[in-house]
Design a protein around this motif. Structure first.
Motif, PDB file in Angstrom:
ATOM      1  N   GLU A 157       0.903  -1.289  -0.018  1.00 51.55           N
ATOM      2  CA  GLU A 157      -0.034   0.035  -0.007  1.00 51.55           C
ATOM      3  C   GLU A 157       0.986   1.120   0.174  1.00 51.55           C
ATOM      4  OE1 GLU A 157      -3.372   2.641   0.281  1.00 51.55           O
ATOM      5  OE2 GLU A 157      -3.150   0.592  -0.472  1.00 51.55           O
ATOM      6  N   GLY A 158       2.153   1.194   0.932  1.00 52.93           N
ATOM      7  CA  GLY A 158       2.802   2.330   0.858  1.00 52.93           C
ATOM      8  C   GLY A 158       3.738   2.580  -0.486  1.00 52.93           C
ATOM      9  N   ASP A 159       3.933   1.647  -1.124  1.00 57.71           N
ATOM     10  CA  ASP A 159       4.563   1.391  -2.401  1.00 57.71           C
ATOM     11  C   ASP A 159       3.550   2.270  -3.423  1.00 57.71           C
ATOM     12  OD1 ASP A 159       6.630   0.548  -4.400  1.00 57.71           O
ATOM     13  OD2 ASP A 159       4.938  -0.929  -4.868  1.00 57.71           O
ATOM     14  N   ARG A 160       2.420   1.727  -3.612  1.00 58.22           N
ATOM     15  CA  ARG A 160       1.687   1.960  -4.361  1.00 58.22           C
ATOM     16  C   ARG A 160       1.389   3.728  -4.260  1.00 58.22           C
ATOM     17  NH1 ARG A 160      -3.848   2.907  -4.781  1.00 58.22           N
ATOM     18  NH2 ARG A 160      -4.104   2.208  -2.409  1.00 58.22           N
ATOM     19  N   ARG A 161       1.156   3.957  -3.108  1.00 59.11           N
ATOM     20  CA  ARG A 161       0.817   5.582  -2.695  1.00 59.11           C
ATOM     21  C   ARG A 161       2.084   6.403  -3.025  1.00 59.11           C
ATOM     22  NH1 ARG A 161      -2.248   5.911   2.802  1.00 59.11           N
ATOM     23  NH2 ARG A 161      -2.330   8.278   2.324  1.00 59.11           N
ATOM     24  N   PHE A 162       3.403   5.924  -2.599  1.00 56.06           N
ATOM     25  CA  PHE A 162       4.567   6.615  -2.859  1.00 56.06           C
ATOM     26  C   PHE A 162       4.658   6.935  -4.466  1.00 56.06           C
ATOM     27  CE2 PHE A 162       9.091   6.792  -4.133  1.00 56.06           C
ATOM     28  CZ  PHE A 162       9.594   7.727  -3.281  1.00 56.06           C
ATOM     29  N   HIS A 163       4.406   6.208  -5.002  1.00 57.22           N
ATOM     30  CA  HIS A 163       4.801   6.452  -6.767  1.00 57.22           C
ATOM     31  C   HIS A 163       3.711   7.295  -7.039  1.00 57.22           C
ATOM     32  CE1 HIS A 163       7.987   3.786  -7.587  1.00 57.22           C
ATOM     33  NE2 HIS A 163       7.578   2.995  -6.672  1.00 57.22           N
ATOM     34  N   ARG A 164       2.367   6.937  -6.549  1.00 58.53           N
ATOM     35  CA  ARG A 164       1.402   8.110  -6.923  1.00 58.53           C
ATOM     36  C   ARG A 164       1.846   9.409  -6.541  1.00 58.53           C
ATOM     37  NH1 ARG A 164      -2.272  11.085  -4.959  1.00 58.53           N
ATOM     38  NH2 ARG A 164      -4.280  11.537  -6.126  1.00 58.53           N
ATOM     39  N   ARG A 165       2.307   9.556  -5.292  1.00 58.76           N
ATOM     40  CA  ARG A 165       2.750  10.745  -4.881  1.00 58.76           C
ATOM     41  C   ARG A 165       3.949  11.466  -5.651  1.00 58.76           C
ATOM     42  NH1 ARG A 165       0.259  14.834  -2.401  1.00 58.76           N
ATOM     43  NH2 ARG A 165       1.737  16.357  -1.497  1.00 58.76           N
ATOM     44  N   LEU A 166       4.672  10.923  -6.148  1.00 57.88           N
ATOM     45  CA  LEU A 166       5.946  11.414  -7.076  1.00 57.88           C
ATOM     46  C   LEU A 166       5.262  11.971  -8.101  1.00 57.88           C
ATOM     47  CD1 LEU A 166       8.617   8.657  -7.213  1.00 57.88           C
ATOM     48  CD2 LEU A 166       8.838  10.583  -6.066  1.00 57.88           C
ATOM     49  N   GLU A 180      -2.628   7.553 -11.317  1.00 58.07           N
ATOM     50  CA  GLU A 180      -3.826   6.957 -10.717  1.00 58.07           C
ATOM     51  C   GLU A 180      -4.521   5.521 -11.376  1.00 58.07           C
ATOM     52  OE1 GLU A 180      -5.458   7.927  -8.065  1.00 58.07           O
ATOM     53  OE2 GLU A 180      -5.634  10.199  -7.934  1.00 58.07           O
ATOM     54  N   GLU A 181      -4.359   5.683 -12.715  1.00 55.68           N
ATOM     55  CA  GLU A 181      -4.573   4.251 -13.394  1.00 55.68           C
ATOM     56  C   GLU A 181      -3.589   3.176 -13.145  1.00 55.68           C
ATOM     57  OE1 GLU A 181      -6.232   1.652 -16.101  1.00 55.68           O
ATOM     58  OE2 GLU A 181      -6.983   3.415 -15.119  1.00 55.68           O
ATOM     59  N   VAL A 182      -2.266   3.456 -13.099  1.00 51.36           N
ATOM     60  CA  VAL A 182      -1.428   2.553 -12.648  1.00 51.36           C
ATOM     61  C   VAL A 182      -1.597   2.024 -11.279  1.00 51.36           C
ATOM     62  CG1 VAL A 182       1.059   2.535 -11.979  1.00 51.36           C
ATOM     63  CG2 VAL A 182       0.598   3.454 -14.194  1.00 51.36           C
ATOM     64  N   ALA A 183      -2.113   3.052 -10.383  1.00 51.13           N
ATOM     65  CA  ALA A 183      -2.291   2.574  -9.116  1.00 51.13           C
ATOM     66  C   ALA A 183      -3.399   1.458  -8.913  1.00 51.13           C
ATOM     67  CB  ALA A 183      -2.676   3.937  -8.178  1.00 51.13           C
ATOM     68  N   THR A 184      -4.382   1.946  -9.832  1.00 48.11           N
ATOM     69  CA  THR A 184      -5.637   0.974  -9.633  1.00 48.11           C
ATOM     70  C   THR A 184      -5.143  -0.389 -10.190  1.00 48.11           C
ATOM     71  OG1 THR A 184      -7.110   2.920 -10.404  1.00 48.11           O
ATOM     72  CG2 THR A 184      -7.778   0.741 -10.902  1.00 48.11           C
ATOM     73  N   LEU A 185      -4.271  -0.328 -11.215  1.00 48.72           N
ATOM     74  CA  LEU A 185      -3.903  -1.661 -11.672  1.00 48.72           C
ATOM     75  C   LEU A 185      -3.099  -2.341 -10.705  1.00 48.72           C
ATOM     76  CD1 LEU A 185      -3.140  -0.698 -15.492  1.00 48.72           C
ATOM     77  CD2 LEU A 185      -4.802  -2.061 -14.925  1.00 48.72           C
TER      78      LEU A 185
END
Length: 248
Positions: A157-166, A180-185
């Protein structure tokens, strides 16, 4: 009078009837057919990923996706260091009417390929903005704790949110939408399964966490070249770990 044209996603907005199965889905169905026909029996250990790839003349990444898909369906059990085994009630789980929900058109390794094209550029643009971010730092700290606690769910979960934060740090709404689309996948069960398997060894999650910090510090320093390099290096390692045979 013209005839109404159905939506590409089907009349009910569901999966398109013209969707072609992905390679890993075809491999999974071939293995399922072997189980139904008794060529693979309950309790039997499957050949290694390398052997299956040679036999089926496909890449090991596709074999790994297929095995993970069958494990998610409860047909196979994967034992780290031992391989994949047919479960006792595999035939019941393969009975008509138990088919899995249709997969996304993007498999896990399709997603990785796209991320390798996208995210180094995102990191470089974020570095050109060059500023600290309290939320990114909070996520980095949380991933360190999750890695130490072997909390794979929390780490992912942290990994997904960190890359979105970048992506948010680029201040570019198009890139944020793509993130956002990447995070969904990355929320899909098959990705989660493969990613969980890839960080069974706790030192791998710790190394990924360290790579995240290197990307972030390059962003803060305004070093676009370093941020891009570290992001690409990180994703190449993710791909390598996700395709590393768990049988040894």
């Amino acid at each position: 009078m013209s005839r109404p044209v159905s939506s590409p996603s089907g009349p009910q907005g569901g999966q398109s009837p013209f969707r072609f199965p992905q390679r890993y889905e075809r491999i999974a169905e071939r293995l399922a057919a072997d189980i139904r026909a008794g060529r693979l029996t309950p309790g039997e250990r499957l050949p290694s990923e390398r052997q299956l790839a040679r036999r089926l003349e496909v890449g090991r990444a596709s074999v790994r996706e297929a095995l993970a898909a069958l494990a998610l369906r409860g047909v196979l059990e994967t034992r780290p260091g031992s391989g994949s085994f047919v479960v006792a009630d595999a035939l019941e789980r393969l009975a008509p009417g138990t088919e899995p929900v249709a997969a996304s058109d993007a498999g896990p390794f399709d997603l990785l390929e796209a991320r390798l094209l996208l995210e180094p550029g995102v990191a470089a643009l974020a570095a050109r903005r060059g500023r600290r971010d309290a939320e990114a730092e909070r996520l980095l700290d949380a991933m360190d704790v999750a890695a130490d606690d072997r909390d794979r769910s929390g780490w992912n979960e942290g990994d997904r949110r960190f890359h979105r934060r970048l992506a948010a740090l680029t201040s570019n709404p198009v890139l944020l939408g793509l993130a956002e689309e990447v995070a969904t996948l990355m929320d899909q069960p098959l990705w989660q399964r493969l990613r969980d398997d890839s960080i069974l060894r706790p030192e791998r999650a710790r190394l990924h966490a360290a790579e995240h910090r290197m990307i972030y510090e390059a962003v803060v320093d305004g070093d676009a070249a370093a941020a891009s390099f570290y992001a690409a290096q990180h994703l190449e390692r993710v791909r390598r770990y996700m395709t590393t045979d768990q049988e040894s």
